[in-house]
Each structure stands twice: as structure tokens, then as C-alpha cells.
Motif scaffolding. Structure first.
Motif, short mmCIF file in Angstrom:
data_model
loop_
_atom_site.label_atom_id
_atom_site.label_comp_id
_atom_site.label_asym_id
_atom_site.label_seq_id
_atom_site.Cartn_x
_atom_site.Cartn_y
_atom_site.Cartn_z
N ALA A 1 29.30 1.53 -8.72
CA ALA A 1 28.60 1.60 -10.01
C ALA A 1 27.15 2.03 -9.81
O ALA A 1 26.60 2.80 -10.62
N THR A 2 26.54 1.56 -8.73
CA THR A 2 25.17 1.98 -8.42
C THR A 2 25.11 3.47 -8.15
O THR A 2 24.18 4.16 -8.58
N GLN A 3 26.13 3.99 -7.44
CA GLN A 3 26.15 5.44 -7.15
C GLN A 3 26.28 6.24 -8.44
O GLN A 3 25.58 7.24 -8.62
N ILE A 4 27.18 5.83 -9.32
CA ILE A 4 27.36 6.55 -10.59
C ILE A 4 26.06 6.56 -11.39
O ILE A 4 25.65 7.61 -11.92
N SER A 5 25.42 5.41 -11.48
CA SER A 5 24.17 5.32 -12.23
C SER A 5 23.09 6.18 -11.59
O SER A 5 22.33 6.87 -12.29
N LEU A 6 23.02 6.15 -10.27
CA LEU A 6 21.99 6.93 -9.57
C LEU A 6 22.19 8.42 -9.80
O LEU A 6 21.22 9.16 -10.04
N ILE A 7 23.43 8.89 -9.72
CA ILE A 7 23.70 10.32 -9.91
C ILE A 7 23.25 10.76 -11.29
O ILE A 7 22.60 11.81 -11.44
N SER A 8 23.57 9.98 -12.30
CA SER A 8 23.17 10.35 -13.66
C SER A 8 21.66 10.30 -13.83
O SER A 8 21.06 11.17 -14.48
N GLN A 9 21.02 9.30 -13.25
CA GLN A 9 19.56 9.20 -13.36
C GLN A 9 18.86 10.36 -12.67
O GLN A 9 17.88 10.90 -13.20
N VAL A 10 19.36 10.74 -11.50
CA VAL A 10 18.76 11.88 -10.78
C VAL A 10 18.93 13.16 -11.59
O VAL A 10 17.99 13.95 -11.74
N ALA A 11 20.13 13.38 -12.12
CA ALA A 11 20.38 14.59 -12.91
C ALA A 11 19.48 14.63 -14.14
O ALA A 11 18.90 15.68 -14.48
N GLU A 12 19.33 13.51 -14.81
CA GLU A 12 18.49 13.47 -16.01
C GLU A 12 17.02 13.65 -15.67
O GLU A 12 16.28 14.32 -16.39
N ALA A 13 16.56 13.04 -14.57
CA ALA A 13 15.16 13.22 -14.16
C ALA A 13 14.89 14.66 -13.75
O ALA A 13 13.81 15.20 -14.03
N TRP A 14 15.84 15.29 -13.08
CA TRP A 14 15.71 16.70 -12.68
C TRP A 14 15.60 17.59 -13.92
O TRP A 14 14.78 18.50 -13.96
N LEU A 15 16.42 17.30 -14.93
CA LEU A 15 16.34 18.06 -16.19
C LEU A 15 15.04 17.76 -16.93
O LEU A 15 14.44 18.66 -17.54
N GLN A 16 14.59 16.52 -16.89
CA GLN A 16 13.34 16.16 -17.56
C GLN A 16 12.18 16.95 -16.98
O GLN A 16 11.29 17.40 -17.71
N TYR A 17 12.18 17.13 -15.66
CA TYR A 17 11.14 17.94 -15.02
C TYR A 17 11.21 19.38 -15.52
O TYR A 17 10.19 20.00 -15.82
N SER A 18 12.43 19.92 -15.63
CA SER A 18 12.60 21.29 -16.10
C SER A 18 12.07 21.45 -17.52
O SER A 18 11.33 22.42 -17.82
N TYR A 19 12.40 20.51 -18.39
CA TYR A 19 12.01 20.66 -19.80
C TYR A 19 10.57 20.25 -20.05
O TYR A 19 9.96 20.71 -21.04
N ALA A 20 10.00 19.43 -19.21
CA ALA A 20 8.56 19.16 -19.30
C ALA A 20 7.78 20.44 -19.01
O ALA A 20 6.78 20.75 -19.67
N ASN A 21 8.25 21.19 -18.03
CA ASN A 21 7.61 22.48 -17.73
C ASN A 21 7.87 23.51 -18.82
O ASN A 21 7.02 24.35 -19.10
N ALA A 22 9.05 23.45 -19.45
CA ALA A 22 9.34 24.36 -20.56
C ALA A 22 8.41 24.07 -21.74
O ALA A 22 7.88 25.00 -22.38
#
Length: 488
Positions: free
Chosen positions: A167-188
Motif C-alpha cells: 500500500a505504501t508503494q502504491i501511494s508513493l507511486i501516485s504521489q511521485v507522479a502527481e508531484a512530477w506533473l505539478q512541477y510541469s504545470y507550475a512551469n507552464a
């Protein structure tokens, strides 16, 4: 000597029989029934094909940079390390309970020198005793299954820790993906603010020239200045957000993310999936490790009831030893120095003021608590999936409408700016149209990010992320309750 070995053989046979009988006993009661108000399907319309949770995260996510960032996080994230260490701890605790069911064998070598008074002569006598041998110390005969129940509870706790790690792995994967996208859209958003600032500076310079030559009053000039300062503030805000998004990503990954793995443009998709199938509702129970963790905890609670009930009955222990003894060290290994002893013991508290019965009651209440937690976990899982599906059902229409709105506001801004330059309208119309266009573009970026996050959320809530590749096989070890049910 023959009689000695005959007695010893009978003792060993009795002990072996007791051990065999003990292995078959368990005093845990029947497993509780999950209430029928647990959801059997999702509240929102969905596609019931093969669940996307069956895909490994390296197959679901299509961007290779993102996959590499996720791999780094799984290697370095401190929450993952904690989950793995907890598994190792639970495994060691299970090994201890397993070993407690086996006799403890030890060796000893002793020298005893004593002085006493002779019964016959009344004179002081000094004597020596040398001994060496093997001993079984306080081996509990598990007639009532107490040790077996404790072992089952420890095994269930270990399996629950494994599910917690998943469960920790699943949560971590989603959090990393969302944070990576957040960085992309903050720059956008930062780029949009910078482009808007550039446009506003050009408008300000034009209005200043018109004011300097006396064509317009100071009002349009100050209105243009307001737009410039607002855009400057937005640029600073989005620079801060981009830096914070990178900091959040670094924390999740457990190290600084290499620059080449950061998105250098606005991400438009994270997966090649077009149809986000949920599978059958029963698949959710198998794919969600938090549900499995709750099931293992419920099973452990049942095993603890068996251990508490067993303490209501006598505890039977066996201590035995065999070895050599002599008054002279030189005679220790000669014929006739062999000695042995078998000492069974029975322990049953008569008055404990209801402590053992209270322990049984506590263990039953703990089982009821575990059952409520299990049911709540299932309900929460269905709610999370239904929420993600509700967003998924309308996100496409919302995106189409927002894109049309952006197109309309941009065209309005162009027309208003042309009419102002031609002297037909005042500058206030231009400011209003420009603000509407800027706000619409910001909203579109936010909605595009929400769309991508929703895809990640649906993958997570369905239980996706345990496997790296879709071809990987997963195996869920049955709990002690399932094993007992299958053996009936």
C-alpha cells in the motif's frame, strides 16, 4: 540399564504424542461475518473490462522520465525503507513464536563442592560432584493450542506488514507522479505569466507614448500599469510554486531528482490508455493491499482469541535432562555415571480475580474493532473509486468547454485591442478582455492537470502499482483464518 532406557523411551513416546495432539488443537472461534451493506459495485457508470490495476506501473505510465523518477523513489524513499524494516521486524517476531513451539535444548557442565555433617559419625564431610549433560528447559505442551494461536497471530501480522508495504508503494507511486506533473504545470503557469507580463509591458509602453503626446489621459496609463504589476506578482508566485514542487518531488524521491528527469515542457499525457476499465468489483478486494492488510489484521484478532481462551486451561510444561555425574572427575565418563530426570509440571491459577476471562473479552472486542475497520476499509475503497470515476465521466466535456472558452476569450481580446488602437473603444475593454483570456488559460491548465491526476488516482484507487510489469505474477498468502476454513 535396560529399565532406565525403557522408562526414558516411554517418556519420549508420551511427549511425542502430546506434541502431535497439540498440533491439532485450536480454540479460536468462528470467523465473524462481514455485514451485507458492504458495496457490491461502484456508484458511477464504468467500463468493466480488465482492470487497469492489472498493469504494472512501467507499462501504465508511458513517459520514460517519469518511470525512472518512480524507480528512484522506490529505492530511496524513507517511508518505503520504514515499511521494509517493519516487515523484517514482523518476520523476526514470527520466527520467535514459531521457535517457542519447539523444545529448547541446552548443555551444561557443573562442579559442586559442599560441606555437611555426616549422619553416621557426626563429623564434617566435604564432597565434590562433577556433572555434564543435556537438558530440555520448561517445554510447554501445547494441548490447548495457545502457542499455535500466537504463531498464527504473528504470521497474520507479518502478512499484514507485507500488505502495508504494498500500500505504501502504491501511494508513493501516485504521489511521485502527481508531484512530477505539478512541477510541469507550475512551469507552464510560470511561462503563461511571463508571456502575459511581456504583453502587458508592451501595452504599458504604448499607453505611455499616447499619454506623452497627449492623445490619452493618465487613466489608461495607470490601468496598464496595474496589469503589469499584477503579472509581475503572478510571475513571482509561479516561480515559488515551481521551486516548491521540485522540493516536494525531491522529498518523495529521497534525493535530488536529476535535471534530465524533470519535465522540460508541459506534459499532456502520462499513459497510453484510452479506456480506463475498472474490472469486477471483486477485483478491488484482491488488488487493494490496504483491504488485504485489514483482512490479515482481522484474522490475527481471531487467533488472539484462541490464545486468550487457552489460558483458561492448565499450562503443562516438561523439563528433562540426561547426562553424567560423579564425585570424581576421573570417573565422570565411566560406566554407571549416567543420570536422567523428567519433571512435568502443571500450572493453573485458581484465583486471578477474573483476569484471564477479561483477557478473553478484550480479545473479542479487538476482533469486533478489526471487523469494523475491515468493513470501513472496503467502503472507503469503493468510495474512492466511485469518486475517481465521477470525475472521469465529466472531465472530457469540461475540457472541451474550457478550450472553447479560451478560444473565445482570446478572440475577444484581439478584437478589443484592435478597436482600442483604432480609437473606437477605451482601454478598459482591453483590460477586461485580457483578464478574461488570462484567467481562462489558467483554468485550462488547471483542468488539464486535474485530468492527468484523475488518471493516476483511478489507477491508484483500483490497486495499481504493486507490480512493475504487467507480466509479473503476484501471490497473496492465505491468512490463518483462511487456512483453518480450508482445512474443515
Amino acid at each position: 540399564m535396560q529399565n532406565i532406557w525403557s522408562i526414558t523411551g516411554r517418556s519420549i513416546a508420551v511427549s511425542s504424542l502430546a506434541f502431535a495432539l497439540a498440533a491439532c488443537q485450536s480454540m479460536r472461534g468462528p470467523e465473524p461475518v462481514v455485514k451485507s451493506d458492504i458495496p457490491t459495485d461502484y456508484a458511477t457508470q464504468h467500463s468493466s473490462g480488465v482492470s487497469i490495476a492489472e498493469q504494472g506501473y512501467k507499462d501504465f505510465f508511458s513517459n520514460p522520465q517519469l518511470v525512472k523518477v518512480i524507480d528512484l523513489a522506490l529505492q530511496n524513499n524513507r517511508d518505503m525503507r520504514t515499511a521494509i524494516l517493519n516487515i523484517q521486524k514482523a518476520q523476526a517476531q514470527y520466527n520467535i513464536t514459531e521457535n517457542n513451539r519447539l523444545p529448547t535444548l541446552g548443555t551444561s557442565a557443573e562442579f559442586d563442592r559442599s560441606r555437611s555433617k555426616s549422619v553416621l559419625t557426626g563429623q564434617p564431610v566435604t564432597g565434590n560432584v562433577y556433572s555434564a549433560g543435556l537438558a530440555v528447559t520448561s517445554y510447554e505442551l501445547d494441548f490447548w493450542g495457545r502457542l499455535k494461536s500466537l504463531k498464527d497471530a504473528a504470521l497474520d501480522s507479518y502478512l499484514a506488514m507485507q500488505s502495508t508495504r504494498d500500500a505504501t508503494q502504491i501511494s508513493l507511486i501516485s504521489q511521485v507522479a502527481e508531484a512530477w506533473l505539478q512541477y510541469s504545470y507550475a512551469n507552464a503557469n510560470l511561462k503563461l505569466a511571463e508571456d502575459t507580463l511581456k504583453t502587458q509591458m508592451q501595452a504599458y509602453n504604448l499607453n505611455k507614448k499616447r499619454f506623452d503626446v497627449g492623445i490619452d489621459s493618465e487613466v489608461p496609463l495607470r490601468q496598464a500599469q496595474i496589469s503589469v504589476e499584477t503579472a509581475r506578482a503572478d510571475v513571482g508566485t509561479y516561480r515559488t510554486q515551481a521551486a516548491q514542487a521540485q522540493n516536494a518531488l525531491n522529498l518523495l524521491v529521497g534525493q535530488s531528482v536529476p535535471t534530465e528527469l524533470l519535465p522540460n515542457s508541459t506534459i499532456r499525457s502520462v499513459t497510453n490508455e484510452k479506456t480506463f476499465a475498472t474490472g469486477l468489483s471483486s477485483d478491488l478486494l484482491n488488488n487493494r493491499p490496504d483491504i488485504q492488510q485489514s483482512a490479515y489484521s482481522l484474522s490475527a484478532a481471531g487467533a488472539n482469541i484462541g490464545a486468550a481462551k487457552a489460558q483458561l486451561f492448565p499450562t503443562i510444561s516438561l523439563t528433562s535432562s540426561a547426562g553424567l555425574a560423579s564425585s570424581e572427575l576421573s570417573d565422570l565418563f565411566k560406566s554407571g555415571s549416567f543420570i536422567w530426570s523428567v519433571a512435568p509440571s502443571l500450572n493453573l491459577p485458581i484465583f486471578d480475580w477474573g483476569t484471564r476471562k477479561a483477557n478473553v473479552k478484550i480479545s473479542k472486542v479487538n476482533q469486533e474493532l478489526a471487523l469494523a475497520s475491515y468493513e470501513k476499509t472496503i467502503q472507503t475503497a469503493f468510495k474512492e473509486v466511485s469518486d475517481a470515476l465521477a470525475t472521469r465521466a465529466n472531465i472530457g466535456e469540461r475540457l472541451d468547454a474550457q478550450r472553447s472558452l479560451v478560444s473565445a476569450t482570446n478572440r475577444t481580446y484581439q478584437l478589443s485591442n484592435a478597436r482600442y488602437r483604432a480609437g473606437v473603444d477605451g482601454y478598459l475593454n482591453v483590460l477586461t478582455a485580457q483578464k478574461d483570456a488570462y484567467t481562462a488559460q489558467q483554468a485550462l491548465l488547471s483542468l488539464e492537470l486535474s485530468n492527468l491526476n484523475n488518471q493516476i488516482e483511478l489507477y491508484k484507487t483500483l490497486g495499481g502499482g504493486v507490480k512493475a510489469y504487467s507480466t509479473d505474477q503476484t501471490y497473496h498468502q492465505p491468512s490463518s483464518a483462511e487456512v483453518q476454513s480450508n482445512n474443515k
